[in-house]
Design a protein around this motif. Structure first.
Motif, PDB file in Angstrom:
ATOM      1  N   PRO A  69       3.175   4.594   8.200  1.00  0.00           N
ATOM      2  CA  PRO A  69       4.365   5.532   8.242  1.00  0.00           C
ATOM      3  C   PRO A  69       4.836   5.735   6.955  1.00  0.00           C
ATOM      4  CG  PRO A  69       4.529   3.338   9.541  1.00  0.00           C
ATOM      5  CD  PRO A  69       3.410   3.157   8.800  1.00  0.00           C
ATOM      6  N   GLY A  70       5.398   7.049   6.689  1.00  0.00           N
ATOM      7  CA  GLY A  70       5.723   7.333   5.509  1.00  0.00           C
ATOM      8  C   GLY A  70       5.677   8.852   5.158  1.00  0.00           C
ATOM      9  N   PRO A  71       6.202   9.446   4.092  1.00  0.00           N
ATOM     10  CA  PRO A  71       5.980  10.843   3.997  1.00  0.00           C
ATOM     11  C   PRO A  71       4.719  11.255   3.138  1.00  0.00           C
ATOM     12  CG  PRO A  71       7.124   9.848   2.306  1.00  0.00           C
ATOM     13  CD  PRO A  71       6.856   8.808   3.172  1.00  0.00           C
ATOM     14  N   MET A  72       3.715  10.443   3.185  1.00  0.00           N
ATOM     15  CA  MET A  72       2.456  10.465   2.130  1.00  0.00           C
ATOM     16  C   MET A  72       1.771  11.731   2.583  1.00  0.00           C
ATOM     17  SD  MET A  72       2.414   8.508  -0.212  1.00  0.00           S
ATOM     18  CE  MET A  72       0.797   9.306  -0.687  1.00  0.00           C
ATOM     19  N   GLU A  73       1.528  12.018   3.692  1.00  0.00           N
ATOM     20  CA  GLU A  73       0.651  13.120   4.185  1.00  0.00           C
ATOM     21  C   GLU A  73       1.425  14.531   3.599  1.00  0.00           C
ATOM     22  OE1 GLU A  73      -0.591  13.574   8.235  1.00  0.00           O
ATOM     23  OE2 GLU A  73      -1.423  11.714   8.468  1.00  0.00           O
ATOM     24  N   GLU A  74       2.465  14.472   3.963  1.00  0.00           N
ATOM     25  CA  GLU A  74       3.520  15.683   3.612  1.00  0.00           C
ATOM     26  C   GLU A  74       3.225  15.803   1.958  1.00  0.00           C
ATOM     27  OE1 GLU A  74       7.971  17.600   3.422  1.00  0.00           O
ATOM     28  OE2 GLU A  74       7.315  15.975   4.935  1.00  0.00           O
ATOM     29  N   LEU A  75       3.421  14.769   1.157  1.00  0.00           N
ATOM     30  CA  LEU A  75       3.494  14.807  -0.449  1.00  0.00           C
ATOM     31  C   LEU A  75       2.075  15.173  -0.734  1.00  0.00           C
ATOM     32  CD1 LEU A  75       5.504  11.447  -0.966  1.00  0.00           C
ATOM     33  CD2 LEU A  75       6.168  13.752  -1.706  1.00  0.00           C
ATOM     34  N   LEU A  76       1.100  14.732  -0.310  1.00  0.00           N
ATOM     35  CA  LEU A  76      -0.274  14.926  -0.762  1.00  0.00           C
ATOM     36  C   LEU A  76      -0.544  16.302  -0.374  1.00  0.00           C
ATOM     37  CD1 LEU A  76      -1.966  11.457   0.105  1.00  0.00           C
ATOM     38  CD2 LEU A  76      -1.590  12.407  -1.939  1.00  0.00           C
ATOM     39  N   SER A  77      -0.027  16.769   0.734  1.00  0.00           N
ATOM     40  CA  SER A  77      -0.549  18.006   1.126  1.00  0.00           C
ATOM     41  C   SER A  77       0.243  19.115  -0.110  1.00  0.00           C
ATOM     42  CB  SER A  77       0.034  18.552   2.617  1.00  0.00           C
ATOM     43  OG  SER A  77      -0.238  20.023   2.904  1.00  0.00           O
ATOM     44  N   LEU A  99       0.864  -1.125   0.069  1.00  0.00           N
ATOM     45  CA  LEU A  99       0.025   0.071  -0.192  1.00  0.00           C
ATOM     46  C   LEU A  99       0.848   1.305   0.118  1.00  0.00           C
ATOM     47  CD1 LEU A  99      -2.851  -0.917   2.502  1.00  0.00           C
ATOM     48  CD2 LEU A  99      -2.982  -0.587  -0.054  1.00  0.00           C
ATOM     49  N   GLN A 100       2.030   1.215   0.635  1.00  0.00           N
ATOM     50  CA  GLN A 100       2.991   2.322   0.965  1.00  0.00           C
ATOM     51  C   GLN A 100       3.432   2.816  -0.627  1.00  0.00           C
ATOM     52  OE1 GLN A 100       5.636   1.141   4.169  1.00  0.00           O
ATOM     53  NE2 GLN A 100       4.752   3.233   5.095  1.00  0.00           N
ATOM     54  N   LYS A 101       3.652   1.483  -1.251  1.00  0.00           N
ATOM     55  CA  LYS A 101       4.422   1.627  -2.508  1.00  0.00           C
ATOM     56  C   LYS A 101       3.283   2.313  -3.538  1.00  0.00           C
ATOM     57  CE  LYS A 101       6.991  -0.824  -6.203  1.00  0.00           C
ATOM     58  NZ  LYS A 101       6.061   0.035  -7.247  1.00  0.00           N
ATOM     59  N   TYR A 102       2.130   1.603  -3.462  1.00  0.00           N
ATOM     60  CA  TYR A 102       0.991   2.294  -4.386  1.00  0.00           C
ATOM     61  C   TYR A 102       0.943   3.594  -4.225  1.00  0.00           C
ATOM     62  CZ  TYR A 102      -0.858  -2.361  -5.566  1.00  0.00           C
ATOM     63  OH  TYR A 102      -1.071  -3.699  -6.172  1.00  0.00           O
ATOM     64  N   ARG A 103       0.891   3.947  -2.894  1.00  0.00           N
ATOM     65  CA  ARG A 103       0.621   5.522  -2.703  1.00  0.00           C
ATOM     66  C   ARG A 103       1.499   6.400  -3.197  1.00  0.00           C
ATOM     67  NH1 ARG A 103      -1.569   5.574   3.879  1.00  0.00           N
ATOM     68  NH2 ARG A 103      -3.457   4.441   3.453  1.00  0.00           N
ATOM     69  N   LEU A 104       2.912   5.879  -3.022  1.00  0.00           N
ATOM     70  CA  LEU A 104       4.055   6.751  -3.384  1.00  0.00           C
ATOM     71  C   LEU A 104       3.859   6.698  -4.983  1.00  0.00           C
ATOM     72  CD1 LEU A 104       6.685   5.432  -1.148  1.00  0.00           C
ATOM     73  CD2 LEU A 104       5.719   7.774  -1.263  1.00  0.00           C
ATOM     74  N   ASP A 105       3.580   5.761  -5.605  1.00  0.00           N
ATOM     75  CA  ASP A 105       3.853   5.386  -7.133  1.00  0.00           C
ATOM     76  C   ASP A 105       2.632   6.421  -7.466  1.00  0.00           C
ATOM     77  OD1 ASP A 105       5.873   3.712  -7.235  1.00  0.00           O
ATOM     78  OD2 ASP A 105       4.426   2.002  -7.535  1.00  0.00           O
ATOM     79  N   LEU A 106       1.463   6.572  -6.890  1.00  0.00           N
ATOM     80  CA  LEU A 106       0.349   7.271  -7.350  1.00  0.00           C
ATOM     81  C   LEU A 106       0.604   8.621  -7.053  1.00  0.00           C
ATOM     82  CD1 LEU A 106      -2.745   7.257  -8.498  1.00  0.00           C
ATOM     83  CD2 LEU A 106      -3.394   7.065  -6.206  1.00  0.00           C
ATOM     84  N   SER A 107       1.364   9.000  -5.930  1.00  0.00           N
ATOM     85  CA  SER A 107       1.670  10.568  -5.757  1.00  0.00           C
ATOM     86  C   SER A 107       2.620  11.006  -6.895  1.00  0.00           C
ATOM     87  CB  SER A 107       2.049  10.629  -4.521  1.00  0.00           C
ATOM     88  OG  SER A 107       3.373   9.979  -4.351  1.00  0.00           O
ATOM     89  N   GLU A 108       3.645  10.216  -7.361  1.00  0.00           N
ATOM     90  CA  GLU A 108       4.415  10.401  -8.196  1.00  0.00           C
ATOM     91  C   GLU A 108       3.857  10.567  -9.637  1.00  0.00           C
ATOM     92  OE1 GLU A 108       7.335   7.595  -8.430  1.00  0.00           O
ATOM     93  OE2 GLU A 108       8.382   8.018  -6.590  1.00  0.00           O
TER      94      GLU A 108
END
Length: 783
Positions: free
Chosen positions: A307-315, A223-232
């Motif tokens: 855990p991870g930088p997702m909230e900051e990236l999405l913001s 899920l973390q990888k999915y989220r990071l890939d999607l944010s990229e």
């Protein structure tokens, strides 16, 4: 009919776009069966912003109804019966829709016809390209933009699919997470059981829990990888959106605004906004879709924190895409129809503002109100710096509030200010030699609206092109000079309203030629020799130069253009040129377009040209010494010295003279004028403009005729008098006066030309002319 035939041959996306133009507001069947009639009507002659044109629009609506009824009545047979009913229904439907607002029908049909023309033209260009012909730069840019939109569409669709996968995966993860909690609860409940019974069941549950926890650990990483890939992926899309928006707003829209500015100087029309609006709406749609996807990602992250930088990236992504849509909305609030740039107080004027993305963002669901105020140059600078100018204005505009209206047929959201009037103006302290006609103001249009259920609130504002405020018509000439200089030489993105103090002479020539062509309504502008003449007038010290290249690197300042008087004159270069334009526009336009007026020739050049021609050859040139004057120069024998030939110059005519008798009739009166330079018989050039002979006397009265003679060249007129016998005394159609010696007329200057300050009293002159036929012009020989 020809346009409709071509429109029916469209294919693919172009055909879908054409079909989308029609609906209940205007059925496609009406377009089909009345194609010839629709294309033959003068829809563009109706001014949509002028309420007085409603009668004309109503007539077109009634004619459309009549054509539909006539078409219906001519249908026969079974199919014809059904079509007859359908056409009758459409007639009733259209009458009900547009009877109270016929101008909307005209707006709708104009939009349809212009859109069809654009689609056909684009299809034609594309077919030429497929045949191996290179697309022009405009088509290439449009193709680039359309390809980028297709890339954005695919990227947005792909991220939507990935987002759904992520959502499904997360939902399953949550289910398994809950399952793990359930197993743990079952294990905890075994504590009360006997050891023999508890052990095997606990072992089974522990094994099951270990399996679930292992899966959860792996799936959490997935899920973390999915989220990071999607944010990229969203970051790439945001970058594409920003690039596309820059191309559309900072290039295409800026170019449209530049064309609009040059149109104020007489340049070609800026063109419609339909293509730009379609691009901006596509942008708004793509941006909004991606913004919603990013918000859904934020919701998923909040629903299942990992855990991870997702909230900051999405913001960061949310902030970026919100900035993009904010820039789009604020930049597409534009002035479709500018207020007049020379604005007279106490005079009605109009303007139209438009939001290019209003329909796509459903802004019309709560129609915003637009307010117009006039602000000074300093206030405009403060506005662009986001400095507070609250409640500041430089004048009072009446009827300055208007609600934006949505026109469903065209999909436009706009506010039409039809009856504004500048009641008063507050001027600032002027600097140095600056006059009131050099002071620039601008009309500020402001509005506020929200989108997405008040999710985003926008305060939008846009500034008009600079306006010069005048209080009297005598200021119009100098105000127009300020506007022309600003329109021609303003740089995009400038600080309001900075313009260069000096420009290259060829740059000014381009602006003057544009203005001249527009006023003459023809393609005959200023030729190279005309521009050399103007250069010699603007730069008297370079009068020996006769090559345009000699002036290619010369600069002209604003002071030389319209602040300093020409040597020996009491007017500026622009005042002289504008006087010529006004004279030509009001009285001599057909003769210029016929090539009958040479105009830009000085006295010495005229003499050199005419002395090589037979006696009676003449030309028309603009007066050097009078604003808006034109004179006739001709070659003839010197009546005081046998065998000597002279070039004579008639006292210059002005607009006042031509309001009494036209140029063609004056030339017809002068029998000594035979050939227009170089050798065209004068009747061949001017006869079509001669006033027909006077009609028969009415009630025993004969109307007298004003006729011009030059005493030195008076000859018997072989033609009959332009009146018929009547019971009134015979009136001679010519009157002679004593011949003045050359250069003895006090109204002529040292060069034998007209001096503005010593003109005869015009009112007395006209009164004498109306009382009896008489000489109303004087001649002087070339000295």
């Amino acid at each position: 009919m020809a346009m409709w035939i071509q429109a029916q041959q469209l294919q693919g996306d172009a055909l879908h776009q054409m079909q989308a133009l029609y609906g209940q507001h205007f059925p496609i069947e009406v377009r089909h069966y009345l194609a010839q009639w629709i294309e033959s009507q003068l829809w563009d002659s109706v001014e949509l912003d002028n309420p007085a044109e409603e009668a004309k629009a109503k007539h077109l609506l009634d004619s459309l109804m009549a054509e539909l009824q006539r078409k219906a009545q001519h249908q026969v047979g079974e199919d014809g019966f059904l079509l007859k009913i359908k056409l009758g229904h459409y007639a009733t439907q259209l009458k009900g829709t547009y009877d109270r607002c016929p101008l909307e029908l005209v707006r709708c049909i104009k939009h349809i016809l212009h859109s069809e023309q654009r689609l056909v033209q684009e299809a034609t260009n594309a077919s030429c390209g497929s045949a191996g012909q290179a697309l022009d730069s405009l088509s290439q840019r449009h193709q680039q933009i359309n390809q980028a939109f297709e890339e954005l569409r695919l990227a947005t669709q792909e991220s939507e699919n990935e987002l759904r996968k992520l959502q499904h995966s997360q939902e399953y993860f949550i289910i398994q997470y809950q399952e793990n909690h359930r197993i743990q609860a079952q294990i905890n409940s075994l504590a009360t059981l006997p050891l023999a019974e508890r052990t095997p069941r606990e072992t089974t549950l522990q094994s099951k829990r270990a399996t679930v926890e292992a899966w959860l650990t792996r799936e959490a990483s997935t899920l973390q990888k999915y989220r990071l890939d999607l944010s990229e992926q969203h970051q790439k899309t945001v970058n594409l959106l920003r690039k596309q928006q820059t191309l559309i707003l900072d290039e295409e829209l800026i170019q449209w605004k530049r064309r609009q500015q040059l149109a104020g100087n007489g340049g070609p029309a800026e063109g419609g906004l339909d293509v730009l609006q379609s691009w901006c709406e596509k942008l708004a749609d793509m941006i909004w879709q991606n913004r919603q996807q990013i918000r859904r990602c934020e919701h998923l992250t909040q629903q299942l924190p990992l855990p991870g930088p997702m909230e900051e990236l999405l913001s960061k992504l949310n902030s970026e895409i919100t900035d993009i849509i904010s820039a789009l909305v604020t930049s597409t609030f534009i002035i479709e129809k500018q207020p007049p740039q020379v604005l007279k107080t106490q005079t009605k004027f109009a303007a139209t503002v438009r939001l290019l993305v209003g329909g796509k963002l459903n802004v019309h669901m709560n129609p915003p109100q637009v307010k117009a105020v006039i602000v000074s140059e300093q206030q405009a600078k403060a506005l662009l710096k986001n400095e507070s100018t609250r409640n500041d204005s430089s004048g009072e505009i009446l009827n300055n509030n208007c609600v934006m209206e949505y026109h469903q047929a065209t999909g436009t959201l706009s506010a039409h200010f039809r009856n504004m009037s500048l009641k008063r103006i507050k001027r600032s302290d002027r600097r140095g030699a600056e006059s009131v006609t050099e002071e620039k103001f601008t009309v500020l249009f402001e509005s506020q609206f929200s989108v997405g259920g008040n999710e985003l609130v926008f305060h939008v504002k846009t500034l008009s092109l600079p306006v010069v405020v005048i209080v009297h018509g005598s200021q119009d000439n100098n105000a127009t000079a300020t506007v022309l200089w600003d329109n021609a030489f303003a740089e995009p993105g400038r600080v309001p309203f900075m313009v260069p103090d000096k420009v290259l002479w060829p740059q000014l020539c381009e602006a003057l030629d544009m203005k001249y062509k527009a006023e003459m309504h023809s393609g005959r502008g200023l030729a190279e020799d005309n521009l050399v003449f103007l250069a010699q007038k603007a730069f008297p010290s370079n009068n020996n130069n006769s090559n345009p290249e000699d002036y290619s690197s010369v600069t002209i300042s604003w002071s030389q253009f319209n602040r300093e008087s020409l040597p020996g004159r009491n007017f500026t270069f622009w005042q002289w040129f504008d006087g010529v334009v006004e004279l030509m526009k009001k009285h001599l336009k057909p003769h210029w377009n016929d090539g009958a007026i040479m105009g830009f020739v000085n006295k010495q050049q005229a003499q050199d040209m005419l002395l090589s021609k037979p006696n009676g050859t003449f030309l028309l040139r603009f007066s050097d010494s009078e604003i808006g004057g034109i004179t006739i120069a001709w070659v003839a024998e010197n009546p005081n010295k046998t065998g000597e030939r002279l070039v004579w110059n008639l006292l210059p005519y002005t607009t006042k003279d031509f309001s009494i008798r036209s140029l063609a009739d004056r030339i017809s009166d002068l029998n000594h004028l035979l050939f227009l330079y170089p050798d065209r018989p004068k009747d061949e050039v001017f006869a079509k403009y001669y006033t027909p002979p006077l009609s028969k006397a009415v009630d025993g009265y004969v109307k007298p005729q004003i006729k011009q003679v030059v005493p030195e060249f008076t000859t018997p007129n072989p033609e009959p008098v332009y009146m018929e016998q009547a019971a009134s005394p015979t009136i001679s159609n010519t009157t002679t006066f004593n011949i003045f010696p050359p250069m003895s007329d006090p109204m002529l200057d040292a060069d034998g030309d007209f001096d503005l300050d010593d003109t005869m009293d015009v009112a007395r002159h006209v009164e004498e002319l109306l009382r009896r036929p008489m000489v109303n012009q004087w001649s002087s020989p070339q000295s």
